[in-house]
Design a protein around this motif. Structure first.
Motif, PDB file in Angstrom:
ATOM      1  N   ASP A  16      -4.069  11.048  -0.867  1.00 36.61           N
ATOM      2  CA  ASP A  16      -4.861   9.404  -1.241  1.00 36.61           C
ATOM      3  C   ASP A  16      -3.859   8.663  -0.276  1.00 36.61           C
ATOM      4  OD1 ASP A  16      -6.118  10.167  -3.466  1.00 36.61           O
ATOM      5  OD2 ASP A  16      -4.690   9.641  -4.493  1.00 36.61           O
ATOM      6  N   SER A  17      -4.437   7.760   0.752  1.00 33.65           N
ATOM      7  CA  SER A  17      -2.944   6.356   1.044  1.00 33.65           C
ATOM      8  C   SER A  17      -2.500   6.261   0.270  1.00 33.65           C
ATOM      9  CB  SER A  17      -4.404   5.955   1.743  1.00 33.65           C
ATOM     10  OG  SER A  17      -5.400   4.520   0.545  1.00 33.65           O
ATOM     11  N   PRO A  18      -1.603   5.443   0.994  1.00 34.56           N
ATOM     12  CA  PRO A  18      -0.776   4.406  -0.247  1.00 34.56           C
ATOM     13  C   PRO A  18      -1.153   4.099  -1.055  1.00 34.56           C
ATOM     14  CG  PRO A  18       0.259   4.862   1.652  1.00 34.56           C
ATOM     15  CD  PRO A  18      -1.078   5.276   2.131  1.00 34.56           C
ATOM     16  N   THR A  19      -1.953   3.205  -0.385  1.00 32.87           N
ATOM     17  CA  THR A  19      -2.658   1.912  -1.491  1.00 32.87           C
ATOM     18  C   THR A  19      -3.841   2.854  -2.319  1.00 32.87           C
ATOM     19  OG1 THR A  19      -2.370   0.259  -0.212  1.00 32.87           O
ATOM     20  CG2 THR A  19      -4.408   0.275  -1.426  1.00 32.87           C
ATOM     21  N   ARG A  20      -4.131   3.740  -2.065  1.00 30.59           N
ATOM     22  CA  ARG A  20      -5.356   4.334  -3.485  1.00 30.59           C
ATOM     23  C   ARG A  20      -3.828   5.236  -4.340  1.00 30.59           C
ATOM     24  NH1 ARG A  20      -8.524   4.461  -7.042  1.00 30.59           N
ATOM     25  NH2 ARG A  20      -8.735   6.216  -7.572  1.00 30.59           N
ATOM     26  N   LEU A  21      -2.749   5.673  -4.217  1.00 31.40           N
ATOM     27  CA  LEU A  21      -1.550   6.223  -4.601  1.00 31.40           C
ATOM     28  C   LEU A  21      -1.707   5.588  -5.897  1.00 31.40           C
ATOM     29  CD1 LEU A  21      -0.286   8.660  -5.161  1.00 31.40           C
ATOM     30  CD2 LEU A  21       1.630   7.589  -3.698  1.00 31.40           C
ATOM     31  N   THR A  40       9.585  11.085   5.837  1.00 33.24           N
ATOM     32  CA  THR A  40       9.352   9.236   5.836  1.00 33.24           C
ATOM     33  C   THR A  40       9.223   8.403   5.317  1.00 33.24           C
ATOM     34  OG1 THR A  40       7.385   8.318   7.649  1.00 33.24           O
ATOM     35  CG2 THR A  40       6.604  10.575   6.137  1.00 33.24           C
ATOM     36  N   PHE A  41       9.310   7.200   5.997  1.00 32.62           N
ATOM     37  CA  PHE A  41       8.986   6.429   5.027  1.00 32.62           C
ATOM     38  C   PHE A  41       7.374   5.577   5.243  1.00 32.62           C
ATOM     39  CE2 PHE A  41      14.285   6.918   4.750  1.00 32.62           C
ATOM     40  CZ  PHE A  41      13.859   6.876   3.412  1.00 32.62           C
ATOM     41  N   ASP A  42       7.245   6.023   6.220  1.00 33.76           N
ATOM     42  CA  ASP A  42       6.315   5.226   6.726  1.00 33.76           C
ATOM     43  C   ASP A  42       4.935   4.670   5.557  1.00 33.76           C
ATOM     44  OD1 ASP A  42       7.100   5.764   9.287  1.00 33.76           O
ATOM     45  OD2 ASP A  42       5.390   6.766  10.433  1.00 33.76           O
ATOM     46  N   GLY A  43       5.445   5.029   4.443  1.00 34.37           N
ATOM     47  CA  GLY A  43       4.170   4.452   3.804  1.00 34.37           C
ATOM     48  C   GLY A  43       4.975   3.924   2.449  1.00 34.37           C
ATOM     49  N   LEU A  44       5.992   3.535   2.839  1.00 33.52           N
ATOM     50  CA  LEU A  44       6.593   2.651   1.440  1.00 33.52           C
ATOM     51  C   LEU A  44       5.964   1.475   2.013  1.00 33.52           C
ATOM     52  CD1 LEU A  44       8.961   2.983  -0.172  1.00 33.52           C
ATOM     53  CD2 LEU A  44      10.047   2.303   1.397  1.00 33.52           C
ATOM     54  N   VAL A  45       6.495   0.320   2.539  1.00 38.40           N
ATOM     55  CA  VAL A  45       5.098  -1.009   3.189  1.00 38.40           C
ATOM     56  C   VAL A  45       4.024  -0.641   2.361  1.00 38.40           C
ATOM     57  CG1 VAL A  45       4.978  -2.919   3.975  1.00 38.40           C
ATOM     58  CG2 VAL A  45       7.158  -1.181   4.805  1.00 38.40           C
ATOM     59  N   GLU A  46       3.080  -0.219   2.323  1.00 33.56           N
ATOM     60  CA  GLU A  46       1.953  -0.493   2.061  1.00 33.56           C
ATOM     61  C   GLU A  46       1.896  -0.054   0.617  1.00 33.56           C
ATOM     62  OE1 GLU A  46      -2.212   2.241   1.771  1.00 33.56           O
ATOM     63  OE2 GLU A  46      -0.628   2.073   3.931  1.00 33.56           O
TER      64      GLU A  46
END
Length: 284
Positions: A16-21, A40-46
Motif C-alpha cells: 500500500d502507498s503511504p496514503t492508501r495505508l 527509511t523515513f521516506d514515506g513519513l511525510v505522505e
C-alpha cells in the motif's frame, strides 16, 4: 483507542502507498499507526499528511536491520529525528547493502533453475528506496516460480535457505544506542519470532534493557500464546514497554491484517512521554 505500532508501506516492502495505508487503517478502525518502513523515513511525510486529513494519528517509526550473534534481529525506532546525521548515514549504508546483494541473489536463483533479471526485480521495487527480499519474492511469484511470498521465503529466501545472501546489518546494541542518540524509543520487533527464541533469551533481553532498550513487541503474529505470556511477564519484571503491532505489509503478508495485534493506550502514552522527554518527533 486502537493502536497498531508496526505497519509498512510500499516505500519499503509493503504493497500500500503511504496514503492508501492510512486510509486502510481508518477503515480497519484504527486511531493510531506507527509507520515502520525498513531502513527509511521516506514515506513519513505522505502518511502524516493523509493522517491529518482523515483523522488517523501517525507516529514516526522505522524498522532497522540489526544483527545479534550473527543472526538477523529487527529493531523498531519510534520518534527518531529523521534528519539525525548518524542515523541517516547508517540507514543509507543499510539500504546500499540491500541493493548490493541483488546480483548474488540473481546468481543463486539462476543456479536453482529460477532465473530472474534485475529489471524484473526492480519492477517490484517501484519507488521504494529500500530493496528487500520481499521484492525478490514478488518477482519470483510474477514468474510463476512460487505461489506467494511465504513460499518464496519458506523454500529459498529465509536466513539459511538455499538462495539466502548475507548482508550488512548494524550491531543490535549499537542500533539501540543510535536510536536513543536520535532522540527515539528503541523496541525489539517480534523478539521470539524467526528462530530467535533461544538467541534472544530472557537474560539477553534483560541485559539489553540495562543497555537502553525501551520495549519489546510482545503481541505479534510470530508469537504464540505461551510466548506472549512469558514476554509480558518479562516486560513487567524489567520495565520494558509492552507493545503490539500487526506487521502489516498489505497483500505481502495476508495473515497480518491491520489491527490483528495492538498496543495499549497506557503503553503508547509512555512511548510518547519518552519521545517528548528526549526531544524526538511526536505525532503532529
Amino acid at each position: 483507542m486502537r493502536i497498531d505500532l508496526h505497519v509498512h508501506s510500499s516505500v519499503s516492502d509493503g504493497t500500500d502507498s503511504p496514503t492508501r495505508l492510512v486510509v486502510a487503517a481508518r477503515e480497519a478502525g484504527l486511531d493510531v499507526i506507527a509507520l515502520c518502513d525498513h531502513d527509511t523515513f521516506d514515506g513519513l511525510v505522505e502518511a502524516t499528511t493523509a493522517g491529518q486529513q482523515i483523522g488517523v494519528e501517525v507516529l514516526a517509526g522505522v524498522e532497522l536491520s540489526t544483527r545479534y550473534q550473527g543472526k538477523s534481529v529487527h529493531l523498531l525506532g519510534y520518534g527518531c529525528d529523521p534528519r539525525h546525521p548518524e542515523l541517516s548515514t547508517e540507514m543509507k549504508r543499510l539500504r546500499a547493502s540491500r541493493a548490493g546483494r541483488l546480483e548474488k541473489y540473481l546468481q543463486s536463483l539462476a543456479e536453482l533453475g529460477m532465473p530472474l533479471t534485475a529489471d524484473e526485480v526492480m519492477t517490484q521495487v517501484g519507488l521504494s528506496p529500500s530493496l528487500g527480499r520481499p521484492h525478490i519474492a514478488d518477482a519470483m511469484v510474477a514468474k510463476g516460480y512460487v505461489k506467494d511470498r511465504d513460499e518464496a521465503f519458506g523454500l529459498y529466501l529465509s536466513e539459511g535457505g538455499p538462495a539466502y545472501v548475507r548482508r550488512y546489518a548494524t550491531d543490535l546494541r549499537e542500533a539501540i544506542a543510535m536510536v536513543r542518540r536520535a532522540k527515539g524509543v528503541p523496541v525489539v520487533a517480534h523478539p521470539w519470532g524467526r528462530g530467535n527464541r533461544d538467541r534472544l533469551s530472557e537474560d539477553v533481553i534483560e541485559s539489553l534493557a540495562a543497555d537502553g532498550l525501551d520495549g519489546i513487541e510482545v503481541d505479534h503474529t510470530d508469537h504464540d500464546a505461551r510466548d506472549r505470556e512469558r514476554l509480558a511477564r518479562l516486560s513487567e519484571r524489567t520495565g520494558l514497554i509492552h507493545t503490539g503491532g500487526s506487521d502489516y505489509h498489505g497483500t505481502g503478508k495476508p495473515n497480518n491484517p491491520l489491527g490483528i495485534n495492538t498496543t495499549s493506550l497506557s503503553a503508547y502514552r509512555e512511548i510518547l512521554r519518552r519521545i517528548a522527554e528526549r526531544g524526538g518527533v511526536l505525532p503532529s
